[in-house]
Scaffold this active site. Structure first.
Site: not given
Length: 246
Positions: A12-14, A228
């Site tokens: 998600k953070r990518l 991440n």
């Protein structure tokens, strides 16, 4: 030797949705992150390597292909839960298993070989890859007794001020005796804020059960980082460029 590669994450953070790719298929130096990982464990046969897939699993299967065994983690309930999905693949196997992550492209082949070698030499039930780092990342700290034996792994958020001064961290790569791994996975609970089952709890369970847990420690801090965030991806890509993107 068998291997279990955890590759189910969304990332998600990518900004996975923006790129329509699962985390392990994000590129660094023109190659998917998981490609580096699988290349570095090529000494283990593909048919002896289980890849746990989840988010956009068909895309991962298609991109990786090969003779690998694929299992599904349809709900992402933590790293321990991911390894639980590999139980059908491991249940009739009575040997050692390397557990690793598909988003850690920097760990070298010789590091994987060395932790396996140490595990065999020590006749250990579990061997943890640790690293001594001057400025530790947000990884769990390795707690040892006065004889130097590993007695616990404490996640950074749970560390006391004294424990935060410890500069030996848990990288998250393990070799287990597979039967003991499966037994310990059954003892995991999700009594934490994230309601997830953590693989990091397994060595602690083994220690409490009187099993032999040892470690292989590296000081090559350029190897220990996973991806991440966008910043992590840029960091890893820069290191891979220094290695000539091999």
């Amino acid at each position: 030797m068998k291997a279990v590669v955890l590759a189910a994450g969304k990332g998600k953070r990518l900004q996975s949705e923006k790129f329509s790719l699962p985390k392990v298929l994000r590129n660094a130096c023109g190659k998917a992150l998981i490609s580096y990982v699988l290349e570095n464990i090529k000494f283990i046969r593909q048919e002896d390597t289980c890849i746990v897939v989840g988010y956009k699993k068909e895309m991962v299967r298609e991109a990786v292909g090969g003779e690998y065994v694929y299992v599904n983690q349809d709900e992402q309930l933590g790293t321990g839960h991911a390894v639980m999905m590999a139980e059908p693949y491991l249940k009739d196997y009575d040997g050692d298993v390397l557990v690793l992550y598909g988003d850690m492209p920097l760990i070298r082949e010789e590091t994987y070989k060395k932790i396996i070698e140490v595990h065999a030499k020590e006749n250990a039930d579990c061997t943890i890859l640790t690293a001594v780092v001057e400025n530790p990342p947000d990884y769990g700290r390795i707690i040892r007794d006065s004889d130097g034996r590993v007695i616990s792994i404490v996640e950074k958020k749970d560390c006391t001020p004294e424990q935060l001064k410890i500069n030996e961290v848990n990288v998250g790569i393990y070799v287990f005796k597979s039967k003991l791994l499966l037994e310990s996975l059954k003892k995991l609970d999700n009594n934490n804020n994230q309601k997830e089952y953590y693989l990091t709890d397994v060595p602690v369970i083994l220690i409490k059960d009187g099993k032999k847990v040892t470690s292989y420690t590296i000081d090559a801090s350029d190897e220990i980082y996973g991806v991440n965030t966008i910043e992590d991806l840029e960091f890893c890509e820069n290191i891979l460029k220094k290695r000539n993107c091999q």
